[in-house]
Motif scaffolding. Structure first.
Motif, short mmCIF file in Angstrom:
data_model
loop_
_atom_site.label_atom_id
_atom_site.label_comp_id
_atom_site.label_asym_id
_atom_site.label_seq_id
_atom_site.Cartn_x
_atom_site.Cartn_y
_atom_site.Cartn_z
N PRO A 72 -9.40 -61.55 9.56
CA PRO A 72 -9.75 -62.96 9.78
C PRO A 72 -10.29 -63.59 8.51
O PRO A 72 -10.83 -62.88 7.65
CB PRO A 72 -10.83 -62.89 10.87
CG PRO A 72 -11.39 -61.52 10.76
CD PRO A 72 -10.27 -60.63 10.30
N PRO A 73 -10.16 -64.90 8.35
CA PRO A 73 -10.70 -65.56 7.15
C PRO A 73 -12.21 -65.42 7.08
O PRO A 73 -12.90 -65.39 8.11
CB PRO A 73 -10.30 -67.04 7.35
CG PRO A 73 -9.22 -67.02 8.37
CD PRO A 73 -9.47 -65.84 9.25
N ASP A 74 -12.73 -65.33 5.86
CA ASP A 74 -14.17 -65.20 5.67
C ASP A 74 -14.95 -66.33 6.33
O ASP A 74 -16.07 -66.13 6.82
CB ASP A 74 -14.52 -65.16 4.18
CG ASP A 74 -14.21 -63.81 3.54
OD1 ASP A 74 -13.85 -62.86 4.28
OD2 ASP A 74 -14.31 -63.71 2.30
N PRO A 96 -22.01 -59.46 5.30
CA PRO A 96 -20.76 -59.74 4.61
C PRO A 96 -19.71 -60.15 5.64
O PRO A 96 -19.73 -59.64 6.77
CB PRO A 96 -20.40 -58.40 3.95
CG PRO A 96 -21.62 -57.55 4.06
CD PRO A 96 -22.36 -58.03 5.25
N PRO A 97 -18.79 -61.06 5.31
CA PRO A 97 -17.81 -61.49 6.31
C PRO A 97 -16.92 -60.38 6.83
O PRO A 97 -16.60 -60.34 8.02
CB PRO A 97 -16.98 -62.54 5.55
CG PRO A 97 -17.88 -63.02 4.46
CD PRO A 97 -18.70 -61.83 4.07
N SER A 98 -16.51 -59.44 5.96
CA SER A 98 -15.55 -58.45 6.43
C SER A 98 -15.79 -57.04 5.93
O SER A 98 -15.27 -56.09 6.51
CB SER A 98 -14.11 -58.87 6.04
OG SER A 98 -14.01 -59.03 4.63
N SER A 131 -6.12 -69.93 14.29
CA SER A 131 -7.02 -69.76 13.15
C SER A 131 -7.33 -68.29 12.91
O SER A 131 -8.11 -67.95 12.02
CB SER A 131 -8.33 -70.53 13.38
OG SER A 131 -9.06 -69.98 14.47
N LEU A 132 -6.70 -67.42 13.70
CA LEU A 132 -6.88 -65.98 13.59
C LEU A 132 -5.54 -65.28 13.44
O LEU A 132 -4.51 -65.80 13.89
CB LEU A 132 -7.58 -65.44 14.85
CG LEU A 132 -9.05 -65.78 15.05
CD1 LEU A 132 -9.47 -65.43 16.48
CD2 LEU A 132 -9.92 -65.06 14.04
N PRO A 133 -5.53 -64.08 12.85
CA PRO A 133 -4.28 -63.31 12.84
C PRO A 133 -3.87 -62.92 14.25
O PRO A 133 -4.67 -62.96 15.19
CB PRO A 133 -4.64 -62.07 11.99
CG PRO A 133 -6.12 -62.03 11.93
CD PRO A 133 -6.63 -63.41 12.15
N SER A 134 -2.62 -62.52 14.39
CA SER A 134 -2.11 -62.18 15.72
C SER A 134 -2.76 -60.94 16.30
O SER A 134 -2.72 -60.72 17.51
CB SER A 134 -0.59 -62.01 15.68
OG SER A 134 -0.24 -60.87 14.89
N GLU A 185 1.13 -64.18 7.42
CA GLU A 185 1.05 -63.92 5.98
C GLU A 185 -0.24 -64.46 5.36
O GLU A 185 -0.80 -63.86 4.45
CB GLU A 185 2.26 -64.51 5.27
CG GLU A 185 3.53 -63.68 5.48
CD GLU A 185 4.71 -64.25 4.73
OE1 GLU A 185 4.57 -65.34 4.12
OE2 GLU A 185 5.78 -63.61 4.75
N ARG A 186 -0.75 -65.57 5.87
CA ARG A 186 -1.96 -66.15 5.29
C ARG A 186 -3.22 -65.34 5.63
O ARG A 186 -4.28 -65.59 5.07
CB ARG A 186 -2.15 -67.61 5.75
CG ARG A 186 -2.35 -67.79 7.24
CD ARG A 186 -2.19 -69.25 7.61
NE ARG A 186 -2.25 -69.48 9.04
CZ ARG A 186 -3.30 -69.96 9.69
NH1 ARG A 186 -4.40 -70.27 9.01
NH2 ARG A 186 -3.25 -70.16 10.99
#
Length: 267
Positions: free
Chosen positions: A66-68, A102-104, A193-196, A256-257
């Motif tokens: 997921p994005p930070d 930390p985000p991830s 807004s999230l990966p699959s 991909e993003r």
């Protein structure tokens, strides 16, 4: 092939057994020749981000995360608290108690800090520009981990009660209907807004500003390929992990993003 890190955790064992049951070859980085064998196969991964960063290019892995800023960008109706994405240098200036993480990755412990001065300093394995999620300190009465695939909960588990580890399957849990209703509403609005394939933790916040009333909120989102399964149904967890960490060539244009970026090289 299903490749795991050399760290033998309960989740690693369960997923390896499930993958083997599907006819997949299972190897560990601790095995001699595992990388050589993996280089000639279509690889799926379960393990930590540091190990993943070392092997991702060589094995053409597509690692989704997921994005930070995902949690910080969520409406407060889903977070139940103020959340911001900042840098460690900015977080050092905080003059109030905060929950920081930390985000991830796991570059420093996720915890409540009395103020920003208590956060790790340069020289303790972090840099001033390290990304940090800061949020108001809240009390989660109960927390659940949801393994999400294509906008639906594929598997889930309770993992904590008042901050103490207390795993139990989501299926049949007394709060299962509430958890699923909240997850459905969240994913209906935020699926794109999230990966699959993603892990989303949710919990029941006790809100002192509302007379102690409880409300559901997102705890955080993480990469499934480094998430503990707790008591979640292992077959559903494996479905999500296989999508989240597999051959880069199979990643869809929509995902991909969300591909994990190559690590920065210093020197």
């Amino acid at each position: 092939m299903f490749l795991t890190s050399g760290q033998r955790t309960s989740t690693t064992v369960l997923l390896a057994e499930a993958a083997a049951g599907r006819g997949m070859e299972v190897r560990s980085l601790a095995d001699a020749g595992a990388l050589t064998a993996s280089a000639e196969a279509a690889v799926h991964w379960y393990g930590g981000p540091l190990a993943a960063d070392r092997i991702a290019d060589a094995l053409a892995l597509g690692l989704l995360e997921p994005p930070d800023d995902w949690l910080a960008e969520l409406p407060e109706e889903f977070t139940g608290r103020r959340v911001e994405l900042t840098t460690l240098a900015e977080a050092w200036q905080a003059r109030r108690p905060v929950f920081a993480k930390p985000p991830s990755d796991k570059s420093f412990p996720a915890a409540v800090y009395a103020d920003g001065s208590r956060l790790p300093r340069t020289g303790e394995g972090v840099a001033p520009d390290t990304a940090v999620l800061l949020s108001d300190v809240v009390t989660f009465a109960v927390e659940y981990r949801l393994f999400v695939l294509d906008g639906r909960v594929a598997a889930g588990s309770r993992y904590a009660v008042y901050g103490r580890l207390d795993p139990a399957p989501l299926d049949g849990d007394v709060r299962e209907p509430e958890v699923r209703r909240f997850a459905d509403r969240l994913l209906a609005e935020e699926r794109h807004s999230l990966p699959s394939a993603v892990t989303v933790d949710v919990g029941l916040v006790q809100d002192p500003d509302r007379g102690g009333r409880e409300r559901w909120a997102v705890v955080e989102a993480n990469m499934p390929w480094f998430s503990h399964s707790y008591a979640a149904r292992v077959e559903g967890v494996l479905d999500v992990v296989l999508r989240a960490a597999g051959p880069r060539g199979r990643v869809t244009p929509e995902d991909e993003r969300f591909l994990r970026a190559a690590p920065r090289v210093f020197g």
